[in-house]
Design a protein around this motif. Structure first.
Motif, short mmCIF file in Angstrom:
data_model
loop_
_atom_site.label_atom_id
_atom_site.label_comp_id
_atom_site.label_asym_id
_atom_site.label_seq_id
_atom_site.Cartn_x
_atom_site.Cartn_y
_atom_site.Cartn_z
N GLY A 27 0.86 -1.17 0.10
CA GLY A 27 -0.16 -0.17 -0.09
C GLY A 27 0.74 1.20 0.06
N THR A 28 2.07 1.21 0.31
CA THR A 28 2.97 2.33 0.20
C THR A 28 2.81 3.13 -1.21
N ARG A 29 2.87 4.38 -1.15
CA ARG A 29 2.97 4.90 -2.42
C ARG A 29 4.23 5.82 -2.46
N ILE A 30 4.70 5.71 -3.58
CA ILE A 30 6.14 6.36 -3.79
C ILE A 30 5.89 7.30 -5.01
N CYS A 31 5.91 8.89 -4.56
CA CYS A 31 5.84 9.73 -5.63
C CYS A 31 7.06 10.42 -5.99
N GLU A 32 7.34 11.16 -6.98
CA GLU A 32 8.41 11.96 -7.28
C GLU A 32 9.46 10.72 -8.14
N ALA A 33 9.57 11.14 -9.49
CA ALA A 33 10.17 9.98 -10.48
C ALA A 33 11.53 9.73 -9.76
N ILE A 34 12.29 10.41 -9.24
CA ILE A 34 13.57 10.04 -8.77
C ILE A 34 13.48 9.18 -7.61
N ALA A 35 12.64 9.25 -6.75
CA ALA A 35 12.46 8.26 -5.60
C ALA A 35 11.95 7.04 -6.03
N ILE A 36 11.18 6.92 -7.02
CA ILE A 36 10.66 5.73 -7.74
C ILE A 36 11.93 4.88 -8.39
N CYS A 37 12.73 5.50 -9.20
CA CYS A 37 13.85 5.20 -9.48
C CYS A 37 14.74 4.56 -8.61
N ARG A 38 14.85 5.33 -7.35
CA ARG A 38 15.72 4.88 -6.36
C ARG A 38 15.30 3.42 -5.78
N TYR A 39 13.89 3.25 -5.84
CA TYR A 39 13.21 2.11 -5.21
C TYR A 39 13.64 0.90 -6.24
N PHE A 40 13.68 1.19 -7.47
CA PHE A 40 13.86 0.00 -8.37
C PHE A 40 15.49 -0.32 -8.44
N GLU A 41 16.33 0.85 -8.34
CA GLU A 41 17.85 0.57 -8.45
C GLU A 41 18.15 -0.37 -7.27
N ALA A 42 17.44 -0.10 -5.75
CA ALA A 42 17.56 -1.32 -4.83
C ALA A 42 17.30 -2.52 -4.98
N THR A 43 16.01 -2.66 -5.76
CA THR A 43 15.35 -4.03 -5.86
C THR A 43 15.98 -4.61 -7.10
N THR A 44 16.40 -3.96 -8.14
CA THR A 44 16.84 -4.53 -9.38
C THR A 44 18.27 -3.79 -9.75
N PRO A 45 19.14 -4.33 -8.97
CA PRO A 45 20.54 -3.61 -9.07
C PRO A 45 21.02 -3.41 -10.58
N GLU A 46 20.80 -4.81 -11.31
CA GLU A 46 21.43 -4.76 -12.56
C GLU A 46 20.47 -4.41 -13.63
N PRO A 47 20.93 -3.50 -14.78
CA PRO A 47 22.22 -2.81 -14.80
C PRO A 47 22.22 -1.62 -13.92
N PRO A 48 23.40 -1.42 -13.16
CA PRO A 48 23.30 -0.04 -12.36
C PRO A 48 23.17 1.29 -13.02
N LEU A 49 22.13 1.91 -12.67
CA LEU A 49 21.80 3.23 -13.37
C LEU A 49 22.07 4.53 -12.17
N MET A 50 22.41 4.01 -11.26
CA MET A 50 22.67 5.20 -10.14
C MET A 50 24.17 5.09 -9.51
N GLY A 51 25.15 4.40 -10.27
CA GLY A 51 26.43 4.51 -9.84
C GLY A 51 26.82 3.09 -9.49
N ILE A 52 27.98 3.02 -9.46
CA ILE A 52 28.43 1.39 -9.26
C ILE A 52 29.50 1.69 -7.81
N ASP A 53 29.67 2.67 -7.23
CA ASP A 53 30.23 2.90 -5.93
C ASP A 53 29.81 4.08 -5.36
N ALA A 54 30.53 4.57 -4.08
CA ALA A 54 30.08 5.64 -3.58
C ALA A 54 30.42 6.73 -4.34
N ARG A 55 31.68 6.81 -4.83
CA ARG A 55 32.07 8.30 -5.73
C ARG A 55 31.09 8.32 -6.67
N ASP A 56 30.89 7.21 -7.76
CA ASP A 56 30.42 7.16 -8.98
C ASP A 56 28.62 7.58 -8.51
#
Lengths: 209, 209
Positions: free
Chosen positions: B60-89
């Protein structure tokens, strides 16, 4: 590692509070924006966008934008977590952080930069001069009022902006509220949930960073 | 899980391109912003800010804001990485994504919403009506021109906006460039690095999402 900072500006404060919550201390260099130090050739070589904060890593990489600097330290110093504890929470924090930035922080910035006499010809940060738009200052003040009300509705439901835990969303909201003081706007008395939250987050040692 | 989407708006496209790059398919529900479907009581119950995209999770959680939704999928489906490959990146990607959003995407939005006849009285997204400010539309068009030049300088140095790898920063920049077409602005011929990049990212299958 070095942080280009300025204690008179709100954006670097977002990073300082974040670092204080993490217990991180790093060398800083003050860039006096009031004296135009951001426009010198030396600083333009550091950040062509002429803004602080800038985090300079030991390999020479420069990270601009407050939220990007926070992202770096969240990865290198995960405790305490300020950007979520799992995928769902990270998305919720990112949502509220982004909303507080756009509807709060950016609205205050537009209100101030389009009205303050000392910002004449500099209505947007950066190397390009933009004239002020008084109607935008007025519209932005109305937006800030709606931001306070949104915060109040949100904080009626949870202890903090993004839920039961303090996060970077609280930092962005806190700095936006402080920044609003510069255009003589404050959380109304009637927004008692937002008032309660503001008292609490302001009392944390990090708020003095 | 469900994505509230609208194919006629730029913000949900940021999420669709991101999902296409990850190879993720999820159910969607179209919210016709042109017909005002975002203002119905039903949708206000989903998102009181009356915007899409919104990601609804199974709990039931609703995530608004495009970048926040991308953040969710980056965490649940890490490959291919689209938000950096390490801390610096990750910090570099976050910096460029944020800059492209603020200086590109938001500038185009201000230009369009403060000038298009159908946006009269709706110069900002959300439930509050704001009057258009023609001077802001004009100033924002100038900003978009500077954004194209910034992109060009950046893309003279690397294949993609945030470095050698395609990332969410390319997605935000691509959608901003497409969105700019609605106010009759395009990357100038002289910005050949940005032109090269735009041809390449537009040719990826995800660009049609």
């Amino acid at each position: 590692m070095k942080l280009y900072d300025f204690h008179g500006a709100p954006s670097p404060k977002r990073v300082r509070v974040f670092l204080a919550e993490k217990g991180i201390e790093i060398p800083t260099e003050e860039v006096n924006l009031r004296e135009g130090a951001q426009n010198t050739p030396e600083f333009r070589a550091v950040n062509p966008s002429c803004t602080v904060p800038v985090l300079e890593l030991d390999d020479g990489t420069r990270i601009c934008e407050a939220i990007a600097i926070c992202r770096y330290f969240e990865a290198t110093t995960p405790e305490p977590p300020l950007m979520g504890i799992d995928a769902r929470d990270a998305a919720v924090v990112a949502m509220w952080e982004h909303r507080c930035e756009q509807d709060g922080y950016m609205a205050v910035a537009d209100a101030l930069r389009n009205s303050a006499p000392r910002m004449k010809g500099r209505a947007l940060p950066g190397p390009v001069g933009y004239e002020q738009i008084p109607a935008l200052a007025e519209r932005s003040k109305v937006r800030v009022g709606h931001f306070f009300e949104m915060l109040d509705r949100r904080l009626a439901m949870d202890a903090f902006v993004a839920g039961p835990r303090y996060s970077v969303a609280d930092i962005t909201a806190l700095v936006a509220v402080e920044f609003a003081g510069r255009v003589d706007l404050a959380i109304p008395e009637s927004c008692r949930h937002a008032q309660r939250w503001h008292r609490e987050v302001s009392a944390r040692p990090s708020a003095a960073a």
